[in-house]
Design an enzyme around this catalytic site. Structure first.
Site, PDB file in Angstrom:
ATOM      1  N   SER A 220       0.872  -1.180   0.000  1.00 36.64           N
ATOM      2  CA  SER A 220       0.000   0.000   0.000  1.00 36.64           C
ATOM      3  C   SER A 220       0.900   1.218   0.000  1.00 36.64           C
ATOM      4  O   SER A 220       2.069   1.137   0.411  1.00 36.64           O
ATOM      5  CB  SER A 220      -0.852  -0.003   1.277  1.00 36.64           C
ATOM      6  OG  SER A 220      -1.493   1.250   1.467  1.00 36.64           O
TER       7      SER A 220
ATOM      8  N   TYR B 248      -2.079   0.231  10.719  1.00 37.20           N
ATOM      9  CA  TYR B 248      -2.123  -0.185   9.309  1.00 37.20           C
ATOM     10  C   TYR B 248      -0.841   0.254   8.603  1.00 37.20           C
ATOM     11  O   TYR B 248      -0.235  -0.514   7.853  1.00 37.20           O
ATOM     12  CB  TYR B 248      -3.354   0.416   8.633  1.00 37.20           C
ATOM     13  CG  TYR B 248      -3.501   0.024   7.184  1.00 37.20           C
ATOM     14  CD1 TYR B 248      -3.697  -1.305   6.821  1.00 37.20           C
ATOM     15  CD2 TYR B 248      -3.448   0.982   6.172  1.00 37.20           C
ATOM     16  CE1 TYR B 248      -3.823  -1.671   5.487  1.00 37.20           C
ATOM     17  CE2 TYR B 248      -3.580   0.626   4.836  1.00 37.20           C
ATOM     18  CZ  TYR B 248      -3.766  -0.701   4.500  1.00 37.20           C
ATOM     19  OH  TYR B 248      -3.887  -1.069   3.179  1.00 37.20           O
TER      20      TYR B 248
HETATM   21  C1  8X3 Z   1      -5.005   1.810   1.330  1.00 31.94           C
HETATM   22  C2  8X3 Z   1      -4.436   3.182   1.252  1.00 31.94           C
HETATM   23  O1  8X3 Z   1      -4.611   5.538   2.203  1.00 31.94           O
HETATM   24  O2  8X3 Z   1      -6.210   3.933   3.045  1.00 31.94           O
HETATM   25  O3  8X3 Z   1      -4.023   0.833   1.377  1.00 31.94           O
HETATM   26  O4  8X3 Z   1      -3.908   3.827   3.714  1.00 31.94           O
HETATM   27  S1  8X3 Z   1      -4.825   4.125   2.635  1.00 31.94           S
END
Ligand code: 8X3
Length: 259
Positions: free
Chosen positions: A143, A156
């Site tokens: 990502s 995340y």
């Molecule tokens: C998804 C991109 O901007 O939501 O992997 O982190 S974000």
């Protein structure tokens, strides 16, 4: 002389997280490109429906229910193959957008387990089979969150940085072997589940992520990118491909149309 590379039609592509979103779209695209796709995800019913749909369309597709965080199950899964051409590590996702000060440690753990350990499990278990193919490809779907942080990204962002580093380190370590390591880092992609899962099913909060953005990427846009990278000639390694919608200049700079 390099060994002859078998055509896509005789090659197996394993896709994790194939029950929806980028994973399902990638399975579809790789099947259309001629690969024998193996769809894995926890949700058996969904991958079976997709495998049946692809088979009915004349492609080769099978469903194998799998939790990527269950190492014993992953090792058992790997015994089904003599060789594997492509592994797409797509399973993962986000939970919460809380500040570091108040984020839930359990969410952090879960994200590390799915995004990093899940990728590690599949990659370790299938690496010998990818080697045996004579032209293997490991794809890590990371990502843009694996390359720069943003407020509220927290667990995340940390997990996706882990996935990015796994890809980069593996590429260094296996150079000289017939396996490429490709990292695809998508930015804002509107899928049916990503934001909804992140916000615990809160549809209003999920919708706000994409509010005013003319055209977020679709799962198929990313699947197209993955399939393009995978189908380059064997000596061409797309190390890292960052893909965002035109309206997104960075993780924090997004053009939103006024309503
Ligand atoms: C998804 C991109 O901007 O939501 O992997 O982190 S974000």
């Amino acid at each position: 002389m390099a060994p002859a590379v078998p055509p896509a039609a005789s090659r197996i592509a394993v896709v994790t997280g194939a029950s929806s979103g980028i994973g399902a779209a990638t399975a579809r695209r790789l099947a259309e490109a001629g690969y024998r796709v193996v769809l894995t995800a926890r949700r058996k019913d969904r991958i079976e429906v997709l495998a049946e749909e692809l088979t009915a369309a004349g492609h080769s597709a099978t469903a194998y229910p799998l939790d990527v965080t269950d190492r014993a199950a992953v090792d058992e899964f790997a015994t089904a193959f003599r060789t594997v051409g492509v592994l797409v590590n797509n399973a993962g996702g986000a939970l919460g957008a809380d500040p570091v000060a108040t984020g839930d440690p359990q969410d952090w753990r879960t994200m590390y387990e799915t995004n990093v350990i899940g990728t590690l499990n599949l990659t370790q278990a299938l690496l010998p089979k990818l080697d045996a193919s004579g032209d293997g490809t490991v794809v890590v779907v990371s990502s843009t969150a694996g390359h720069a942080t943003y407020e509220g990204g927290a667990g995340y962002v940390a997990a996706k940085h882990g996935a990015h580093v796994l890809a980069e380190t593996l590429r260094l370590e296996i150079v000289g072997r017939p396996v490429r390591v490709i990292e695809i880092a998508p930015g804002m992609v509107r899928t049916e589940e990503f934001a909804l899962t992140r916000f615990g099913g809160d549809a209003d909060r999920a919708a706000k992520v994409y509010e005013g953005v003319a055209e977020p990427l679709t799962a198929d846009d990313v699947a197209d990118t993955i399939t393009w990278a995978v189908t380059r000639p064997p000596h061409v390694n797309i190390d890292l491909l960052v893909v965002r919608p035109r309206a997104q200049a960075s993780n924090t700079k997004v053009h939103r149309e006024a309503r």
